[in-house]
Design a protein around this motif. Structure first.
Motif, short mmCIF file in Angstrom:
data_model
loop_
_atom_site.label_atom_id
_atom_site.label_comp_id
_atom_site.label_asym_id
_atom_site.label_seq_id
_atom_site.Cartn_x
_atom_site.Cartn_y
_atom_site.Cartn_z
N ARG A 39 0.83 -1.21 0.00
CA ARG A 39 0.00 0.00 0.00
C ARG A 39 0.87 1.26 0.00
NH1 ARG A 39 -3.39 -0.38 4.71
NH2 ARG A 39 -4.20 -2.20 3.67
N TYR A 40 1.96 1.22 0.77
CA TYR A 40 2.88 2.35 0.83
C TYR A 40 3.54 2.59 -0.54
CZ TYR A 40 6.89 5.21 2.06
OH TYR A 40 7.83 6.19 2.10
N MET A 41 3.98 1.52 -1.20
CA MET A 41 4.63 1.68 -2.50
C MET A 41 3.65 2.20 -3.55
SD MET A 41 7.43 -1.41 -2.73
CE MET A 41 6.24 -2.70 -2.93
N ILE A 42 2.40 1.74 -3.52
CA ILE A 42 1.40 2.23 -4.47
C ILE A 42 1.15 3.71 -4.23
CG2 ILE A 42 -1.04 2.10 -5.09
CD1 ILE A 42 -0.85 -0.93 -4.71
N ASN A 43 0.97 4.10 -2.95
CA ASN A 43 0.74 5.51 -2.64
C ASN A 43 1.92 6.38 -3.07
OD1 ASN A 43 -1.82 5.26 -1.59
ND2 ASN A 43 -1.08 4.88 0.47
N THR A 44 3.13 5.89 -2.86
CA THR A 44 4.32 6.65 -3.25
C THR A 44 4.37 6.82 -4.77
OG1 THR A 44 5.50 5.75 -1.35
CG2 THR A 44 6.83 6.73 -3.11
N ALA A 45 4.08 5.76 -5.51
CA ALA A 45 4.10 5.85 -6.97
C ALA A 45 3.04 6.83 -7.48
CB ALA A 45 3.88 4.48 -7.59
N LEU A 46 1.84 6.78 -6.89
CA LEU A 46 0.78 7.69 -7.32
C LEU A 46 1.10 9.13 -6.95
CD1 LEU A 46 -2.39 5.57 -6.51
CD2 LEU A 46 -1.47 6.13 -8.76
N GLU A 47 1.68 9.35 -5.77
CA GLU A 47 2.06 10.72 -5.38
C GLU A 47 3.15 11.26 -6.28
OE1 GLU A 47 3.13 10.56 -1.28
OE2 GLU A 47 1.06 10.23 -0.63
N ARG A 88 -0.95 13.36 10.29
CA ARG A 88 -1.69 12.65 9.25
C ARG A 88 -1.05 11.29 8.99
NH1 ARG A 88 -5.83 15.12 6.99
NH2 ARG A 88 -5.92 17.34 7.29
N CYS A 89 -1.88 10.32 8.67
CA CYS A 89 -1.39 9.00 8.28
C CYS A 89 -0.67 9.15 6.94
CB CYS A 89 -2.56 8.02 8.16
SG CYS A 89 -2.10 6.40 7.50
N SER A 90 0.52 8.60 6.83
CA SER A 90 1.28 8.77 5.59
C SER A 90 0.71 7.94 4.44
CB SER A 90 2.74 8.41 5.81
OG SER A 90 2.85 7.07 6.24
N LEU A 91 -0.14 6.98 4.73
CA LEU A 91 -0.71 6.16 3.66
C LEU A 91 -2.05 6.70 3.16
CD1 LEU A 91 0.08 2.59 5.00
CD2 LEU A 91 1.32 3.92 3.34
N ARG A 92 -2.93 7.08 4.09
CA ARG A 92 -4.27 7.53 3.68
C ARG A 92 -4.43 9.04 3.73
NH1 ARG A 92 -8.87 4.84 6.85
NH2 ARG A 92 -7.63 5.53 8.60
N ASN A 93 -3.47 9.75 4.31
CA ASN A 93 -3.53 11.20 4.47
C ASN A 93 -4.74 11.62 5.29
OD1 ASN A 93 -2.42 13.73 4.20
ND2 ASN A 93 -3.53 14.18 2.34
N SER A 94 -5.14 10.80 6.25
CA SER A 94 -6.25 11.14 7.13
C SER A 94 -5.70 11.52 8.49
CB SER A 94 -7.21 9.96 7.25
OG SER A 94 -6.53 8.84 7.73
#
Length: 112
Positions: A39-47, A88-94
């Motif tokens: 999940r972290y790698m996917i979020n990093t790639a999308l960011e 904020r959560c670094s994965l969901r930004n919540s």
């Protein structure tokens, strides 16, 4: 072929691959049964992709520090507690209060 044509061809292939992969990454991001690392790698790639597509001035505005970030209600605590935080959560930004976050600022629900 000249080297310029080869460079253009490589860039075209990379752009085409990104167009095909990004929707799949966004679909996978919504799944809840992924491991924390994936999940972290996917979020990093999308960011990274979003940062490349944004104009330079918009990107600098969106990277605000915690001092200027708005406070938000913790997404894990019950609403009656009304815990407000700037973390904020670094994965969901919540928003996540310090009781529900680990050292890496990943909320407890993302760690599962």
């Amino acid at each position: 072929m000249t080297s310029c044509q080869e460079d253009d061809r490589v860039l075209f292939k990379l752009a085409t691959a990104k167009k095909r992969v990004l929707p799949e990454l966004e679909r996978r991001q919504a799944q809840t049964n992924l491991s924390r690392n994936l999940r972290y790698m996917i979020n990093t790639a999308l960011e990274d992709e979003r940062a490349q597509t944004q104009p330079a001035e918009e990107a600098s505005v969106s990277t605000d520090s915690t001092a200027t970030r708005k406070r938000g209600r913790c997404c894990i605590c019950p609403r009656q507690k009304d815990n407000k935080t700037t973390m904020r959560c670094s994965l969901r930004n919540s928003s996540v209060c310090s009781r529900n976050a680990k050292k890496q600022l990943i909320c407890l629900s993302c760690q599962k």
